[in-house]
Motif scaffolding. Structure first.
Motif, PDB file in Angstrom:
ATOM      1  N   SER A   2       0.792  -1.230   0.000  1.00  0.00           N
ATOM      2  CA  SER A   2       0.000   0.000   0.000  1.00  0.00           C
ATOM      3  C   SER A   2       0.824   1.279   0.000  1.00  0.00           C
ATOM      4  O   SER A   2       0.459   2.256   0.627  1.00  0.00           O
ATOM      5  N   LYS A   3       1.946   1.277  -0.662  1.00  0.00           N
ATOM      6  CA  LYS A   3       2.790   2.472  -0.784  1.00  0.00           C
ATOM      7  C   LYS A   3       3.276   3.023   0.553  1.00  0.00           C
ATOM      8  O   LYS A   3       3.845   4.104   0.613  1.00  0.00           O
ATOM      9  N   CYS A   4       3.036   2.280   1.642  1.00  0.00           N
ATOM     10  CA  CYS A   4       3.486   2.759   2.947  1.00  0.00           C
ATOM     11  C   CYS A   4       4.652   1.962   3.478  1.00  0.00           C
ATOM     12  O   CYS A   4       5.341   2.383   4.398  1.00  0.00           O
ATOM     13  N   LEU A   5       4.816   0.763   2.929  1.00  0.00           N
ATOM     14  CA  LEU A   5       5.867  -0.099   3.436  1.00  0.00           C
ATOM     15  C   LEU A   5       6.599  -0.699   2.258  1.00  0.00           C
ATOM     16  O   LEU A   5       5.983  -1.103   1.280  1.00  0.00           O
ATOM     17  N   GLN A   6       7.912  -0.735   2.353  1.00  0.00           N
ATOM     18  CA  GLN A   6       8.682  -1.360   1.287  1.00  0.00           C
ATOM     19  C   GLN A   6       9.774  -2.200   1.912  1.00  0.00           C
ATOM     20  O   GLN A   6      10.465  -1.751   2.836  1.00  0.00           O
ATOM     21  N   ALA A   7       9.926  -3.418   1.397  1.00  0.00           N
ATOM     22  CA  ALA A   7      11.005  -4.275   1.880  1.00  0.00           C
ATOM     23  C   ALA A   7      11.890  -4.627   0.697  1.00  0.00           C
ATOM     24  O   ALA A   7      11.394  -4.913  -0.397  1.00  0.00           O
ATOM     25  N   ASN A   8      13.184  -4.576   0.915  1.00  0.00           N
ATOM     26  CA  ASN A   8      14.146  -4.916  -0.130  1.00  0.00           C
ATOM     27  C   ASN A   8      15.104  -5.960   0.390  1.00  0.00           C
ATOM     28  O   ASN A   8      15.586  -5.858   1.515  1.00  0.00           O
ATOM     29  N   ALA A   9      15.397  -6.937  -0.457  1.00  0.00           N
ATOM     30  CA  ALA A   9      16.425  -7.913  -0.110  1.00  0.00           C
ATOM     31  C   ALA A   9      17.540  -7.765  -1.142  1.00  0.00           C
ATOM     32  O   ALA A   9      17.271  -7.687  -2.345  1.00  0.00           O
ATOM     33  N   PHE A  10      18.771  -7.687  -0.667  1.00  0.00           N
ATOM     34  CA  PHE A  10      19.925  -7.531  -1.566  1.00  0.00           C
ATOM     35  C   PHE A  10      20.782  -8.760  -1.505  1.00  0.00           C
ATOM     36  O   PHE A  10      21.225  -9.162  -0.431  1.00  0.00           O
ATOM     37  N   ILE A  11      20.984  -9.354  -2.671  1.00  0.00           N
ATOM     38  CA  ILE A  11      21.919 -10.486  -2.727  1.00  0.00           C
ATOM     39  C   ILE A  11      23.009 -10.091  -3.721  1.00  0.00           C
ATOM     40  O   ILE A  11      22.774 -10.009  -4.931  1.00  0.00           O
ATOM     41  N   GLN A  12      24.203  -9.820  -3.194  1.00  0.00           N
ATOM     42  CA  GLN A  12      25.286  -9.335  -4.068  1.00  0.00           C
ATOM     43  C   GLN A  12      25.709 -10.430  -5.038  1.00  0.00           C
ATOM     44  O   GLN A  12      25.577 -11.616  -4.754  1.00  0.00           O
ATOM     45  N   SER A  13      26.266  -9.990  -6.138  1.00  0.00           N
ATOM     46  CA  SER A  13      26.690 -10.935  -7.170  1.00  0.00           C
ATOM     47  C   SER A  13      27.719 -11.935  -6.631  1.00  0.00           C
ATOM     48  O   SER A  13      27.754 -13.080  -7.073  1.00  0.00           O
ATOM     49  N   GLU A  14      28.513 -11.505  -5.636  1.00  0.00           N
ATOM     50  CA  GLU A  14      29.547 -12.411  -5.096  1.00  0.00           C
ATOM     51  C   GLU A  14      28.951 -13.629  -4.411  1.00  0.00           C
ATOM     52  O   GLU A  14      29.626 -14.641  -4.228  1.00  0.00           O
ATOM     53  N   ILE A  15      27.707 -13.533  -4.004  1.00  0.00           N
ATOM     54  CA  ILE A  15      27.069 -14.668  -3.314  1.00  0.00           C
ATOM     55  C   ILE A  15      26.821 -15.810  -4.289  1.00  0.00           C
ATOM     56  O   ILE A  15      26.852 -16.992  -3.920  1.00  0.00           O
ATOM     57  N   PHE A  16      26.586 -15.452  -5.554  1.00  0.00           N
ATOM     58  CA  PHE A  16      26.257 -16.473  -6.533  1.00  0.00           C
ATOM     59  C   PHE A  16      27.510 -17.174  -7.035  1.00  0.00           C
ATOM     60  O   PHE A  16      28.570 -16.563  -7.178  1.00  0.00           O
ATOM     61  N   GLN A  17      27.368 -18.449  -7.337  1.00  0.00           N
ATOM     62  CA  GLN A  17      28.498 -19.188  -7.910  1.00  0.00           C
ATOM     63  C   GLN A  17      28.714 -18.764  -9.355  1.00  0.00           C
ATOM     64  O   GLN A  17      29.816 -18.807  -9.873  1.00  0.00           O
ATOM     65  N   GLU A  18      27.612 -18.383  -9.989  1.00  0.00           N
ATOM     66  CA  GLU A  18      27.723 -17.852 -11.347  1.00  0.00           C
ATOM     67  C   GLU A  18      26.752 -16.695 -11.449  1.00  0.00           C
ATOM     68  O   GLU A  18      25.607 -16.809 -11.003  1.00  0.00           O
ATOM     69  N   TYR A  19      27.174 -15.586 -11.979  1.00  0.00           N
ATOM     70  CA  TYR A  19      26.275 -14.432 -12.125  1.00  0.00           C
ATOM     71  C   TYR A  19      26.658 -13.693 -13.396  1.00  0.00           C
ATOM     72  O   TYR A  19      27.707 -13.060 -13.467  1.00  0.00           O
ATOM     73  N   THR A  20      25.807 -13.855 -14.414  1.00  0.00           N
ATOM     74  CA  THR A  20      26.091 -13.205 -15.702  1.00  0.00           C
ATOM     75  C   THR A  20      24.915 -12.324 -16.071  1.00  0.00           C
ATOM     76  O   THR A  20      23.778 -12.774 -16.088  1.00  0.00           O
ATOM     77  N   ILE A  21      25.207 -11.070 -16.389  1.00  0.00           N
ATOM     78  CA  ILE A  21      24.124 -10.169 -16.779  1.00  0.00           C
ATOM     79  C   ILE A  21      24.555  -9.421 -18.017  1.00  0.00           C
ATOM     80  O   ILE A  21      25.667  -8.893 -18.094  1.00  0.00           O
TER      81      ILE A  21
END
Lengths: 357, 279
Positions: B55-74
């Motif tokens: 409802s535009k009053c609450l926002q939750a964000n989860a951050f998973i850095q690329s280093e956490i992944f065994q493979e990360y290609t973008i």
């Protein structure tokens, strides 16, 4: 009133509240000069429990000036206070001190927990002032008295399923037995009958005045048994014939606790292993003391005044028949009954513990 | 490895490929923000950000850095899509929630771009499952305009001390009131429920308090229903930072260690309840 509990006393206090929560939905705090009493009654008035903590239980115990002349009983909802003490393990780990203050002017009980790491929790709970609801029970008049070591009763009731509502305690000169009770003869095939017997030697004290079978609610008793076990306190049982209330109590130097339960009326004479069907001839709704609930506040006032008059120390419990006019032919559990000793009508009796107990 | 051989042929088509040997390193952190069905995924070369809003009053964000992944290609600077988070979590746990120690579900998450589903390759014990989850046009997350320069009060606490308080919060209270002050009571959580009020006080010199920087006394109320989901993030975290800005907006940042001891972050932003009391 202002009192402070330290360390293990907080956990014991919490355990008392857990036990009381098995009885009723409301908790009465009654600060007195002899100590702080916590009481609860169930809605049917067929079960009553009281935990009395003497001033020595507390690190500090002060009654305010207003407590001098009158007793201020605070009635709290169990669901307001139980959550504060719900997790006893966490209280044991974290709480160093607990302070309880009753402020009559603003109708609040303030319960503060001072925890590790400097953290403190303050709860301001609303209360209502209430009539002193007390049961007076002339235990010295009970023909049957048992005193069981701490674990004995707890271990016996462990064999009954948690859903078991009522059990029957039978006493003869040769044995004491507990068996499960069920009313209605419909589900014979589905019921598991459990009965266990103890020899009188198992008890620290055994006195039988009249052979009897008393049936009472087990669920309401479990809280006290659990409390007794955790404090390693022996449990005393005072009772008489069926229909009269039974009192389970524990005590030590700094606290006393008791649970008074009404018992089923059994109009038939009984043997030790009476098949349950015969109990169905008793009124389908078991008669319990104080199904008779006082209708008008006026009656409660009179009772309170009567109860307060001539009060002395230590638990005094008796169920008083509230409205004799309710239900002719329905026997009343305690007092106002001609065939009983006249002394029982003198309701203000204190229960004095016999030194031998 | 079965997963890489399967997608060898169409590797070029994916704009995003992220692999984990242990899918729990993603699913656990997503559980901390699952209070709504839909989540906005935003991937950059730095890593993955998953956003859930209420409802535009609450926002939750989860951050998973690329280093956490065994493979990360973008293949692009920014890849965004929206998926049903509940479905995603069900897929990540498709081999069952509980696993024996040493056994984990491997994950390869692939996305071809706008209009394509999110493809998950999951493998455990030689068994491979392929899941394709429909994606939607990502909504623009609300910008709470919370910046460090506006922060008036900040504390960092060890989560252990807050976990108990949050689990005991009186849920009959509509609001959670947070008071932060350079003087007594320093940091206080308050509720006002049916039975009465409750206050949890954390003094600035408590050994649970890792950082205490409060410049002015602020008391703000937040809807309990909005903040209650943050309890999940708190349960996973070892430290939490609580910040309020001059408008009374609340920022909660949780430091979460995953199964392999790596650090991820979860943050919650919450608007104050209508009547903001600042004294």
């Amino acid at each position: 009133m202002n009192c402070v509990l330290e360390g293990n006393a907080v956990k014991a206090f919490g355990k008392a509240i857990h036990s009381l929560s098995r009885i009723g939905d409301e908790l009465c705090l009654d600060p007195m000069s002899k100590g702080l009493a916590l009481r609860s009654v169930n809605s049917a008035h067929s079960a009553y429990a009281c935990f009395l903590f003497s001033p020595m239980f507390f690190q500090k115990y002060n009654l305010g000036p207003e407590q001098g002349s009158e007793t201020v009983q605070c009635k709290l909802l169990m669901k307001s206070i139980l959550p504060l003490f719900r997790c006893l393990a966490s209280i044991e780990r974290n709480v160093e001190r607990c302070q309880i203050q009753i402020n009559t002017p603003n109708d609040r009980v303030k319960i503060q927990f001072f925890c590790r790491h400097g953290i403190s929790k303050t709860h301001n709970l609303c209360f209502q002032e209430s009539e002193a609801l007390q049961a007076v029970f002339a235990s010295h008049l009970c023909p049957n008295v048992l005193k069981a070591p701490a674990r004995l009763l707890g271990e016996m009731v462990m064999h009954f399923p948690v859903s078991q509502e009522e059990i029957t305690l039978s006493i003869t000169p040769l044995r004491v037995s507990l068996r499960n009770y069920f009313d209605g003869g419909n589900d014979h095939m589905k019921i598991m009958y459990t009965e266990m017997s103890l020899h009188p030697d198992e008890f620290d004290y055994f006195q039988i005045g009249v052979e009897s079978d008393i049936t009472f609610c087990l669920k309401e008793l479990r809280g006290l048994l659990s409390f007794a076990e955790s404090h390693c306190l022996p449990v005393s049982v005072h009772f008489g014939a069926a229909g009269k209330p039974v009192c389970f109590s524990v005590e030590d130097m700094i606290l006393e606790a008791s649970v008074v339960l009404s018992t089923l009326i059994d109009s038939e004479s009984r043997g030790p292993s009476q098949p349950a069907e015969t109990l169905t001839v008793a009124p389908r709704t078991p008669t319990r003391c104080a199904d008779v609930v006082p209708e008008s506040p006026g009656e409660a006032d009179c009772r309170k005044a009567a109860v307060l008059a001539g009060m002395e120390l230590i638990c005094s419990l008796l169920f008083r028949a509230m409205s004799p006019e309710l239900g002719e032919g329905l026997p009343v559990l305690a007092c106002c009954s001609d065939e009983e000793e006249a002394e029982e009508e003198d309701v203000m009796m204190m229960m004095r513990r016999s030194p031998t107990l | 490895m079965p997963l890489s051989t399967q997608s060898q042929g169409d590797a070029e088509q994916y704009v995003l490929v992220a692999s984990l040997d242990n899918a729990r390193n993603l699913s656990n952190i997503l559980k901390a923000i699952t209070f709504k069905d839909y989540a906005i995924f935003s991937a950059t070369p730095n890593g993955l950000k998953v956003t859930v809003e209420d409802s535009k009053c609450l926002q939750a964000n989860a951050f998973i850095q690329s280093e956490i992944f065994q493979e990360y290609t973008i293949k692009e600077d920014s890849v965004g899509f929206q998926v049903n988070l509940t479905v995603l979590l069900d897929c990540l746990n498709i081999f069952g929630g509980t696993t024996a120690p040493g056994v984990s579900t491997a994950l390869r998450m692939c996305y071809k771009g706008y209009g394509y589903p999110l493809t998950l390759f999951l493998e455990e014990g030689g068994v491979v499952t392929v899941c394709k989850i429909n994606t939607q046009e990502p909504e623009e997350p609300v910008d709470f305009e919370f910046c460090s320069t506006n922060v008036t009060n900040k504390v960092i606490l060890q989560s252990e001390s807050l976990k108990e308080a949050f689990s005991e919060l009186d849920m009959t209270s509509e609001v959670l009131e947070i008071t932060m002050s350079p003087s007594q009571p320093y940091f206080r959580l308050s509720t006002f429920g049916n039975s009465g009020s409750a206050h949890y006080d954390y003094p600035k010199d408590s050994d649970m308090m890792e950082l205490f920087k409060c410049t002015k006394t602020q008391t703000n109320r937040y809807k309990m229903s909005l903040l209650k989901p943050s309890t999940k993030a708190l349960a996973l975290s070892c430290k939490v930072s609580v910040r309020t800005d001059s408008r009374g907006f609340l920022s909660l940042q949780y430091l979460v260690r995953n199964d392999d001891g790596q650090i991820c972050f979860v943050e919650y932003y919450c608007c104050p309840d209508e009547e903001v009391a600042e004294d």
